[in-house]
Design an enzyme around this catalytic site. Sequence first.
Site, PDB file in Angstrom:
ATOM      1  N   ASP A 223       0.875  -1.164   0.000  1.00  0.00           N
ATOM      2  CA  ASP A 223       0.000   0.000   0.000  1.00  0.00           C
ATOM      3  C   ASP A 223       0.918   1.220   0.000  1.00  0.00           C
ATOM      4  O   ASP A 223       1.404   1.639   1.040  1.00  0.00           O
ATOM      5  CB  ASP A 223      -0.898  -0.006   1.239  1.00  0.00           C
ATOM      6  CG  ASP A 223      -1.807   1.208   1.311  1.00  0.00           C
ATOM      7  OD1 ASP A 223      -2.175   1.745   0.248  1.00  0.00           O
ATOM      8  OD2 ASP A 223      -2.163   1.607   2.436  1.00  0.00           O
TER       9      ASP A 223
ATOM     10  N   GLU B  84      -1.554  -1.587  -4.603  1.00  0.00           N
ATOM     11  CA  GLU B  84      -2.786  -0.819  -4.726  1.00  0.00           C
ATOM     12  C   GLU B  84      -2.579   0.294  -5.736  1.00  0.00           C
ATOM     13  O   GLU B  84      -1.570   0.997  -5.702  1.00  0.00           O
ATOM     14  CB  GLU B  84      -3.209  -0.236  -3.383  1.00  0.00           C
ATOM     15  CG  GLU B  84      -4.542   0.484  -3.468  1.00  0.00           C
ATOM     16  CD  GLU B  84      -5.094   0.930  -2.136  1.00  0.00           C
ATOM     17  OE1 GLU B  84      -5.924   1.847  -2.148  1.00  0.00           O
ATOM     18  OE2 GLU B  84      -4.697   0.381  -1.094  1.00  0.00           O
TER      19      GLU B  84
ATOM     20  N   ASP C 145      -2.140   0.869   7.755  1.00  0.00           N
ATOM     21  CA  ASP C 145      -1.415   0.701   6.489  1.00  0.00           C
ATOM     22  C   ASP C 145      -0.887  -0.727   6.333  1.00  0.00           C
ATOM     23  O   ASP C 145      -0.821  -1.252   5.225  1.00  0.00           O
ATOM     24  CB  ASP C 145      -0.273   1.712   6.384  1.00  0.00           C
ATOM     25  CG  ASP C 145      -0.790   3.136   6.458  1.00  0.00           C
ATOM     26  OD1 ASP C 145      -1.210   3.662   5.417  1.00  0.00           O
ATOM     27  OD2 ASP C 145      -0.789   3.704   7.568  1.00  0.00           O
TER      28      ASP C 145
END
Length: 162
Positions: free
Chosen positions: A9, A75, A147
Amino acid sequence: MGKRILGLDPGLAILGFGVIDGVGTSATTSAGAEVIDFGVVETPANTPVGDRLCTLHDDLHSLIQQFKPDLVALEKLFFYRMGNTILVAQARGVVMLVLAQHQLSPVEFTPAQIKQALTGYGNADKLMVQESVMRELGLPKIPKPDDAADGLAVALTAWFQR
């Protein structure tokens, strides 16, 4: 033989990561995957951007060397939702560079694809996704920080898409 997946991410301040081993079917998790590690790479806000990007570069190299993933999932960046888009894009560029240096081509997922894969609902809220990560991986609690849970969610999405 399983498949080791590194989920990322991307972010400049915090890059979340999750490493799972997909093992087919498993008695311990409904996903058929087990957590190897998860966490974050953090860069201090008061540090020059170039130094922060170097930290991401070096730490991501270390993660790849340590975990030797078979697949990296990432992502996708959406411009319309983020006020710090340029900084995130710069961090994402460093991620792409490091992956290329290791001959790794990432699979990419939008936030909606990740939510759909984990919850069955493309507009799920963050808590629904985190609870799904916890449940699918048989964890006793939601992974922290957020996260890191997002990194695991990206990795799980890649595992489900196999």
